[in-house]
Each structure stands twice: as structure tokens, then as C-alpha cells.
Design a protein around this motif. Structure first.
Motif, PDB file in Angstrom:
ATOM      1  N   GLU A  87       0.790  -1.273  -0.046  1.00  0.00           N
ATOM      2  CA  GLU A  87      -0.117  -0.011   0.058  1.00  0.00           C
ATOM      3  C   GLU A  87       1.055   1.228  -0.025  1.00  0.00           C
ATOM      4  O   GLU A  87       2.028   1.399   0.802  1.00  0.00           O
ATOM      5  N   TYR A  88       0.424   2.119  -0.945  1.00  0.00           N
ATOM      6  CA  TYR A  88       1.220   3.436  -0.926  1.00  0.00           C
ATOM      7  C   TYR A  88       0.255   4.460  -0.189  1.00  0.00           C
ATOM      8  O   TYR A  88      -0.778   4.476  -0.327  1.00  0.00           O
ATOM      9  N   SER A  89       1.101   5.249   0.663  1.00  0.00           N
ATOM     10  CA  SER A  89       0.404   6.178   1.376  1.00  0.00           C
ATOM     11  C   SER A  89       0.616   7.457   0.614  1.00  0.00           C
ATOM     12  O   SER A  89       1.658   7.969   0.568  1.00  0.00           O
ATOM     13  N   LEU A  90      -0.409   8.421   0.350  1.00  0.00           N
ATOM     14  CA  LEU A  90      -0.581   9.478  -0.447  1.00  0.00           C
ATOM     15  C   LEU A  90       0.163  10.603   0.239  1.00  0.00           C
ATOM     16  O   LEU A  90       0.639  11.288   0.124  1.00  0.00           O
ATOM     17  N   LYS A  91      -0.043  10.555   1.755  1.00  0.00           N
ATOM     18  CA  LYS A  91       0.533  11.344   2.507  1.00  0.00           C
ATOM     19  C   LYS A  91       2.153  11.407   2.882  1.00  0.00           C
ATOM     20  O   LYS A  91       2.735  12.320   2.663  1.00  0.00           O
ATOM     21  N   THR A  92       2.555  10.135   3.152  1.00  0.00           N
ATOM     22  CA  THR A  92       3.974  10.007   3.341  1.00  0.00           C
ATOM     23  C   THR A  92       4.613   9.615   2.192  1.00  0.00           C
ATOM     24  O   THR A  92       6.205   9.784   2.158  1.00  0.00           O
ATOM     25  N   GLY A  93       4.290   9.037   1.129  1.00  0.00           N
ATOM     26  CA  GLY A  93       5.045   8.567  -0.068  1.00  0.00           C
ATOM     27  C   GLY A  93       5.533   7.302   0.300  1.00  0.00           C
ATOM     28  O   GLY A  93       6.317   6.703  -0.612  1.00  0.00           O
ATOM     29  N   ILE A  94       5.205   6.762   1.339  1.00  0.00           N
ATOM     30  CA  ILE A  94       6.003   5.277   1.679  1.00  0.00           C
ATOM     31  C   ILE A  94       4.955   4.242   1.206  1.00  0.00           C
ATOM     32  O   ILE A  94       4.017   4.345   1.155  1.00  0.00           O
ATOM     33  N   VAL A  95       5.906   3.123   0.514  1.00  0.00           N
ATOM     34  CA  VAL A  95       5.163   1.918   0.190  1.00  0.00           C
ATOM     35  C   VAL A  95       5.433   0.769   1.224  1.00  0.00           C
ATOM     36  O   VAL A  95       6.388   0.417   1.569  1.00  0.00           O
ATOM     37  N   ASP A  96       4.171   0.336   1.784  1.00  0.00           N
ATOM     38  CA  ASP A  96       4.070  -0.570   2.866  1.00  0.00           C
ATOM     39  C   ASP A  96       3.898  -1.864   2.428  1.00  0.00           C
ATOM     40  O   ASP A  96       2.865  -2.340   1.787  1.00  0.00           O
ATOM     41  N   PHE A  97       5.101  -2.737   2.008  1.00  0.00           N
ATOM     42  CA  PHE A  97       4.689  -4.103   1.613  1.00  0.00           C
ATOM     43  C   PHE A  97       4.247  -4.960   2.793  1.00  0.00           C
ATOM     44  O   PHE A  97       5.050  -5.266   3.705  1.00  0.00           O
ATOM     45  N   PHE A  98       2.950  -5.360   2.651  1.00  0.00           N
ATOM     46  CA  PHE A  98       2.353  -5.991   3.631  1.00  0.00           C
ATOM     47  C   PHE A  98       1.833  -7.451   3.574  1.00  0.00           C
ATOM     48  O   PHE A  98       1.254  -7.905   4.585  1.00  0.00           O
ATOM     49  N   ASP A  99       1.687  -7.785   2.473  1.00  0.00           N
ATOM     50  CA  ASP A  99       0.883  -9.155   2.112  1.00  0.00           C
ATOM     51  C   ASP A  99       1.955  -9.895   1.441  1.00  0.00           C
ATOM     52  O   ASP A  99       2.332  -9.853   0.309  1.00  0.00           O
ATOM     53  N   GLY A 100       2.245 -11.249   1.971  1.00  0.00           N
ATOM     54  CA  GLY A 100       2.906 -12.248   1.202  1.00  0.00           C
ATOM     55  C   GLY A 100       4.277 -12.048   0.760  1.00  0.00           C
ATOM     56  O   GLY A 100       5.338 -12.440   0.484  1.00  0.00           O
ATOM     57  N   VAL A 101       4.875 -11.152   1.758  1.00  0.00           N
ATOM     58  CA  VAL A 101       6.396 -10.748   1.845  1.00  0.00           C
ATOM     59  C   VAL A 101       7.045 -12.162   2.549  1.00  0.00           C
ATOM     60  O   VAL A 101       7.055 -12.276   3.809  1.00  0.00           O
TER      61      VAL A 101
END
Ligand SMILES: [Zn+2]
Length: 208
Positions: A191-205
Motif C-alpha cells: 500500500e502506498y500512502s498518499l501522505k508520506t509517499g511510503i510503500v508498505d509491503f504488507f502481504d505475502g512478503v
């Protein structure tokens, strides 16, 4: 060929640079690179992202020409053409990492929630096709207490929809299942955060 883990590290590194407002020289389009790529391509990852103008895939991962095989569709949904595109990249270019990239405050999710709460009779058939793909993952959340907290409901729905798309891709075809089983293909949700620009890889990693 770049392995899924290496590809994931490259995307993480690129997103770190993007968040820090740094552009790598390699990501800048150049005539030399364009010419180099006329003989072929070897994208190191496939990314299924949303069409939202605020989430341009190459930019948020600080990548350049020839680096990513990108599929974009509102709500990052998985229909047969998306499965086919993933198969194509994996078979033609040996791409081993597939990322489903959703984002905060996704309009397709909001439209689906809206449609579930107040169905519009005259919604176009084509838009409905997208809403119908998103619907299963948000419908169950609407039945919980989350329905009283709209921002939380949207947040959870975005993640549920990303998980559903990633799962759909993992089991979308015999070819993909085989690539996962035998050839190290990895499908992860982020998921990419519009606010922070951070991509959080949260599924299946995979764990290190
Ligand atoms: Zn979106």
C-alpha cells in the motif's frame, strides 16, 4: 534474471529515495538508455497499480525506462487481461516479482462503498464492472462495526482489496501457479500512502 527478493530490495531502495526526495541518475530518461532498450527489455518487476494520477509507479519507486512492467487499472483489480499481462511478463522477460500496489484513499474503493450503501440505478455498466470486482472484499467489512467509522472502513477496505487482488493473481491461472511452485515467482501486496509517499509491503512478503 533478478530474483524476487532482489527485485523487492530494489523497489524498497527506490521508494526510500523517493521519500527522501532523491532521484537516482539511472532513473532519469535518456536518449542513450532509450536506444539501448530498442533491442529488448528485462523489467525486474511487474507492478499492478491503480490508475490514480498521484501514484505513478516508476516515480514512487524511482525507476527508469525498461525497469518495470506496469499494469494500471482503477482499483488495481484483477480481470483476465491483468492475469494475462502478468503471465506475459513472467514468461517473456523472466520477471519474478509481482507487486499489487494499492493506495490510501482510493477512489475505486470509495465508489464501491458508496454504491453498496446507496445503490445508483444508472451507474454505467463499465464502471459497475470495476465496482463488482472490488465489492467482495469490502462487503464483509461493511457488516462489522467498522461501518460506523468511515476513515477506518476505507483504510481496511483498501487493504482487503489489495490482499484479494494478490490472492487472485496467485491462483489466477495454472501458468502462474506453476511459476510460483517451480520458478520462484512471488506475488506481494503493498500500500502506498498518499501522505508520506511510503510503500508498505504488507502481504505475502517472505521473512528473511
Ligand atoms: Zn485508486
Amino acid at each position: 534474471m533478478i530474483s524476487a527478493r532482489e527485485a523487492l530490495a530494489l523497489l524498497r531502495g527506490g521508494n526510500d529515495r523517493f521519500v527522501a526526495d532523491i532521484r537516482s541518475h539511472d532513473a532519469l530518461p535518456s536518449r542513450a538508455r532509450r536506444v539501448e532498450l530498442t533491442t529488448g527489455q528485462e523489467p525486474f518487476a511487474t507492478v499492478l497499480g491503480c490508475s490514480d494520477s498521484r501514484v505513478p509507479v516508476e516515480i514512487v519507486f524511482d525507476q527508469g525506462l525498461g525497469d518495470l512492467f506496469v499494469i494500471r487499472v482503477a482499483g488495481n483489480i484483477v480481470a483476465p487481461s491483468q492475469v494475462g499481462s502478468v503471465e506475459f511478463a513472467a514468461e517473456q522477460f523472466g520477471t519474478r516479482l509481482v507487486v499489487v500496489l494499492g493506495h490510501s484513499d482510493c477512489g475505486a474503493i470509495e465508489a464501491t462503498l458508496e454504491q453498496l450503501k446507496r445503490p445508483k440505478e444508472n451507474q454505467s455498466r463499465n464502471l459497475r464492472a470495476i465496482v463488482d470486482m472490488v465489492r467482495p472484499s469490502v462487503e464483509s467489512l461493511l457488516a462489522t462495526d467498522l461501518r460506523h467509522d468511515v476513515p477506518a472502513l476505507i483504510r481496511e477496505s483498501v487493504r482487503a482489496n489489495i490482499r484479494a487482488s494478490a490472492n487472485h493473481l496467485r491462483h489466477g491461472s495454472e501458468i502462474i501457479e506453476q511459476l510460483i511452485r517451480n520458478d520462484g515467482l512471488l506475488v506481494v501486496g503493498a500500500e502506498y500512502s498518499l501522505k508520506t509517499g511510503i510503500v508498505d509491503f504488507f502481504d505475502g512478503v517472505p521473512e528473511d
